[in-house]
Design a protein around this motif. Structure first.
Motif, PDB file in Angstrom:
ATOM      1  N   UNK B  62      -6.210   0.668   9.824  1.00  0.00           N
ATOM      2  CA  UNK B  62      -6.232  -0.319   8.709  1.00  0.00           C
ATOM      3  C   UNK B  62      -5.966  -1.866   9.252  1.00  0.00           C
ATOM      4  N   UNK B  81       3.846  -0.702  -2.501  1.00  0.00           N
ATOM      5  CA  UNK B  81       3.311  -1.399  -3.307  1.00  0.00           C
ATOM      6  C   UNK B  81       1.407  -0.340  -3.034  1.00  0.00           C
ATOM      7  N   UNK B  82       0.760  -0.859  -3.520  1.00  0.00           N
ATOM      8  CA  UNK B  82      -0.805   0.351  -2.636  1.00  0.00           C
ATOM      9  C   UNK B  82      -1.625  -0.896  -2.389  1.00  0.00           C
ATOM     10  N   UNK B  83      -2.422  -0.789  -1.364  1.00  0.00           N
ATOM     11  CA  UNK B  83      -3.553  -2.333  -1.443  1.00  0.00           C
ATOM     12  C   UNK B  83      -4.299  -2.451  -2.772  1.00  0.00           C
ATOM     13  N   UNK B  84      -4.590  -1.120  -3.705  1.00  0.00           N
ATOM     14  CA  UNK B  84      -4.678  -1.688  -5.526  1.00  0.00           C
ATOM     15  C   UNK B  84      -3.260  -2.467  -5.748  1.00  0.00           C
ATOM     16  N   UNK B  85      -2.103  -2.861  -5.479  1.00  0.00           N
ATOM     17  CA  UNK B  85      -1.325  -3.449  -6.506  1.00  0.00           C
ATOM     18  C   UNK B  85      -0.410  -2.464  -7.057  1.00  0.00           C
ATOM     19  N   UNK B  86      -0.996  -1.674  -6.904  1.00  0.00           N
ATOM     20  CA  UNK B  86      -0.273  -0.299  -7.664  1.00  0.00           C
ATOM     21  C   UNK B  86       1.142   0.103  -6.951  1.00  0.00           C
ATOM     22  N   UNK B 109      -1.735  13.174   2.463  1.00  0.00           N
ATOM     23  CA  UNK B 109      -1.481  12.610   2.532  1.00  0.00           C
ATOM     24  C   UNK B 109      -0.966  11.997   4.090  1.00  0.00           C
ATOM     25  N   UNK B 112      -4.781  11.690   5.481  1.00  0.00           N
ATOM     26  CA  UNK B 112      -5.082  10.607   5.221  1.00  0.00           C
ATOM     27  C   UNK B 112      -4.521   8.760   5.553  1.00  0.00           C
ATOM     28  N   UNK B 116      -4.863   6.036   8.467  1.00  0.00           N
ATOM     29  CA  UNK B 116      -5.157   4.259   8.374  1.00  0.00           C
ATOM     30  C   UNK B 116      -4.230   3.506   8.685  1.00  0.00           C
TER      31      UNK B 116
END
Lengths: 163, 137
Positions: B62, B81-86, B109, B112, B116
């Motif tokens: 990605x 930090x994940x793409x979602x901000x988490x 994981x 996945x 990515x």
């Protein structure tokens, strides 16, 4: 007689009033969405993003989402089919138009019956509630994404979304 | 020298009783035998190679995630930090001791995230190197 009754009436009134207030506080008004209590759902739906409360979307939304996990907002989020089945059942049972309707009904106002919206941040009520948030705040490096509820709602993990 | 050195470390790690009993150790052993069948010249895992893997910008998955470090950060002792901000808890075993206790979760994981970042599945060699890296920090 009158003198002794009056304090009693006052106490009763006060008790009644606090019961009302407490009752709505427990329900959280329209800003409380019980967090995900099911460990499996917490684990599988809560590692990349906040495990969103099931009451935030209708059952049809969860069914559709769980059927398209290979294209989950641009990610392949597929899980083992048996796990997916359990997660779907739990989300559907607690959705905003089923088990979780006392929490989700307001947020789902304006959503057609049978519709399956996929983005909580696209719900008409959500958009109205956030209309005053300026663009630069959304782009802030601590926010990054509209799905990052906790960036502003500090108690989101516990289900509270007051300002 | 370095290969002998590394195998020695692997040997010591595998036979130190505290480590040998962990699911992570068992998983590394399984990756080692998979790596041997992928490549007969397999000579053990290397935390150093794992660190290089962690930081390399492959850019074949990605656009948001050219490297492992894009989300996890360069230093595995720090959160990512994940793409979602988490927030992502640190990958270093010393900082997040509960990690890598469930081999199925580790595999999930890798599947996945390798996709990515590298745009393909990771090899057993890569998985073992990377796990050795984060286990050593």
């Amino acid at each position: 007689m009158k003198m002794t009754l009056r304090p009693l009436v006052l106490v009763a009134l006060a008790a009644g009033f606090s019961a009302l207030v407490l009752g709505s506080a427990r329900a959280g008004g329209s800003h409380f969405f019980p967090p995900v209590s099911e460990p499996l759902v917490r684990e599988e739906c809560g590692s990349c993003h906040l495990a969103f409360a099931p009451s935030m979307l209708p059952a049809a939304s969860w069914r559709k989402m769980m059927g398209e996990l290979d294209r989950h907002f641009g990610e392949d989020a597929t899980v083992d089919p048996e796990i997916a089945r359990k997660i779907t059942a739990w989300l559907v049972a607690n959705a905003g138009d089923s088990g979780g309707s006392r929490y989700g009904a307001k947020l789902l106002r304006g959503v057609d019956a049978g519709a399956a919206p996929q983005r909580i941040t696209g719900l008409p009520k959500w958009v109205r509630e956030h209309r005053e948030v300026p663009d630069w705040e959304w782009r802030h490096k601590e926010v990054r994404s509209k799905a990052n509820c906790v960036a502003c709602h500090a108690d989101a993990e516990r289900g509270y979304y007051e300002d | 020298m370095s290969i002998r050195h590394l195998s020695l470390i692997a040997l010591v790690a595998a036979f130190s009783p505290a480590f040998a009993a962990t699911p992570l150790a068992a998983q590394l052993t399984a990756y080692a035998s998979a790596a041997r069948s992928e490549n007969p010249a397999f000579a053990g895992f290397s935390a150093q190679r794992g660190e290089v893997l962690h930081r390399t910008e492959f850019g074949r998955g990605k656009p948001d995630s050219p490297a492992c470090a894009s989300c996890h950060g360069q230093d595995p002792r720090q959160p990512g930090t994940a793409r979602s901000g988490k927030r992502i808890d640190p990958m270093a075993l010393s900082v997040t001791p509960g990690r890598y206790a469930d081999p199925a979760k580790v595999e999930k994981w890798f599947k996945r995230n390798c996709d990515e970042v590298l745009g393909r599945a990771c090899t057993a060699q890569e998985k073992g190197d990377w796990l050795s890296f984060v286990a050593s920090r």
